[in-house]
Design a protein around this motif. Structure first.
Motif, PDB file in Angstrom:
ATOM      1  N   GLN A   1     -45.246 -79.444  23.132  1.00  0.00           N
ATOM      2  CA  GLN A   1     -45.821 -80.573  23.856  1.00  0.00           C
ATOM      3  C   GLN A   1     -45.560 -81.889  23.123  1.00  0.00           C
ATOM      4  O   GLN A   1     -46.482 -82.660  22.834  1.00  0.00           O
TER       5      GLN A   1
ATOM      6  N   LYS B   1     -46.688 -85.505  24.713  1.00  0.00           N
ATOM      7  CA  LYS B   1     -48.141 -85.650  24.759  1.00  0.00           C
ATOM      8  C   LYS B   1     -48.731 -85.730  23.348  1.00  0.00           C
ATOM      9  O   LYS B   1     -49.638 -86.521  23.084  1.00  0.00           O
TER      10      LYS B   1
ATOM     11  N   ASN C   1     -51.971 -79.620  22.935  1.00  0.00           N
ATOM     12  CA  ASN C   1     -51.402 -78.354  23.392  1.00  0.00           C
ATOM     13  C   ASN C   1     -52.410 -77.464  24.107  1.00  0.00           C
ATOM     14  O   ASN C   1     -52.021 -76.620  24.914  1.00  0.00           O
TER      15      ASN C   1
END
Length: 321
Positions: free
Chosen positions: A225, A228, A255
């Motif tokens: 991820q 993000k 995550n």
């Protein structure tokens, strides 16, 4: 000469694998682990030396002497013992085994099961073994969040960073770092986190772990991820009460798609720590997701270590021909 070097490298690999396997398959109870003895020593030292009525400057001096002198003495004794050991490499592997904390994963799994069975009181008692914050008033969501927080932080620091220092600098370095973490945990049971007494110890840990921790988390973020996680680094981690901790919690919050961190109570006082993430609060089921995520991290880390070892072996073999 080359054969001796290859044998030593192979022996080091076998010792490392044995220590890791033993830490997961035969984790020591706290009552049998020598690390518990050192934790009791630091707890007694903290109780004798910490005087909240003293000025901030005197507390800082007491804090420096309170952790530096005992750890320096213990490390010197350990280094001298290793010099007289018949098999120092295997002794180093034993030290690694003692330093690795894997029981935190078992406790997290048990806490998740207890929460699903609505046994919050027992879950709080088990959680108290991982954290130094007050847990008596935590709800089911609070227990789940504190469990995920502590499991993530302890696994990264007491497992992966210990392995890093062992592989890069040797068992004495790993043992020294472990003692710093143990001292910090022992002192925070009675010392407020904003006390001048504990500040020098926390500063020392911060700078020692700064590069390896952030390098490890950054590497994981590239594959887990990434977009993000880097967004969380920018908007949450750098504003966290302890930015290294913020990096760890940002990785897990991004995550697992949950909110971590937040206010905590220590010694009856509430501390408004920053929340990491803007999504939902964690549920008991998220503890299992955290353990699954940690399993992915484990396989990624050891695959990377194996790859580096193989590349080093091939380079050494190529240069010898």
């Amino acid at each position: 000469m080359l054969e001796n070097q290859q044998f030593e490298a192979f022996q080091s690999l076998i010792i490392f694998i044995c220590a890791i396997a033993a830490a997961h398959s035969l984790p020591l109870l706290n009552s049998y682990n020598p690390i518990t003895f050192f934790s009791l020593i630091f707890e007694r030292i903290g109780a004798r030396v910490f005087k909240p009525q003293r000025s901030a400057s005197l507390q800082k001096i007491a804090g420096v002497l309170g952790f530096f002198l005992p750890i320096f003495t213990i490390v010197i004794i350990a280094a001298l013992i290793s010099q007289f050991a018949f098999y120092p490499a295997w002794l180093g592997g034993l030290v690694l085994y003692f330093c690795l904390d894997t029981r935190v994963l078992q406790r997290a799994k048990r806490i998740a099961a207890l929460l699903q069975q609505k046994q919050k009181a027992t879950a709080r008692q088990l959680l108290a073994q991982n954290v130094v914050r007050e847990v008596n008033e935590l709800s089911s969501i609070g227990i789940a969040k504190a469990c995920i927080d502590s499991t993530a932080l302890r696994t990264v620091r007491h497992y992966y960073l210990v392995i890093f220092f062992y592989l890069l600098l040797g068992p004495i370095a790993a043992f020294s770092f472990k003692l710093l973490l143990v001292c910090d945990h022992a002192w925070r049971k009675r010392v407020p986190p904003n006390s001048a007494f504990i500040k020098p110890l926390q500063t020392a840990i911060f700078y020692i772990e700064f590069l390896p921790l952030r390098g490890f988390i950054f590497l994981l973020a590239l594959f887990l991820q990434g977009k993000k996680t880097f967004h969380y680094f920018k908007h949450y981690a750098r504003h966290c009460y302890q930015t290294n901790t913020g990096w760890i919690l940002s990785l897990f919050a991004a995550n697992l798609s949950i909110q971590l961190g937040g206010p905590c109570k220590y010694q009856g006082e509430r501390f408004a720590k920053m929340r990491i993430g803007a999504e939902r609060h964690p549920e008991p089921e998220d503890i299992k997701q955290c353990l699954t995520f940690l399993e992915r991290i484990k396989w990624f880390t050891f695959s990377l270590i194996a790859l580096i070892w193989l590349l080093d072996w091939f380079v050494a073999l190529y240069l010898s021909t």
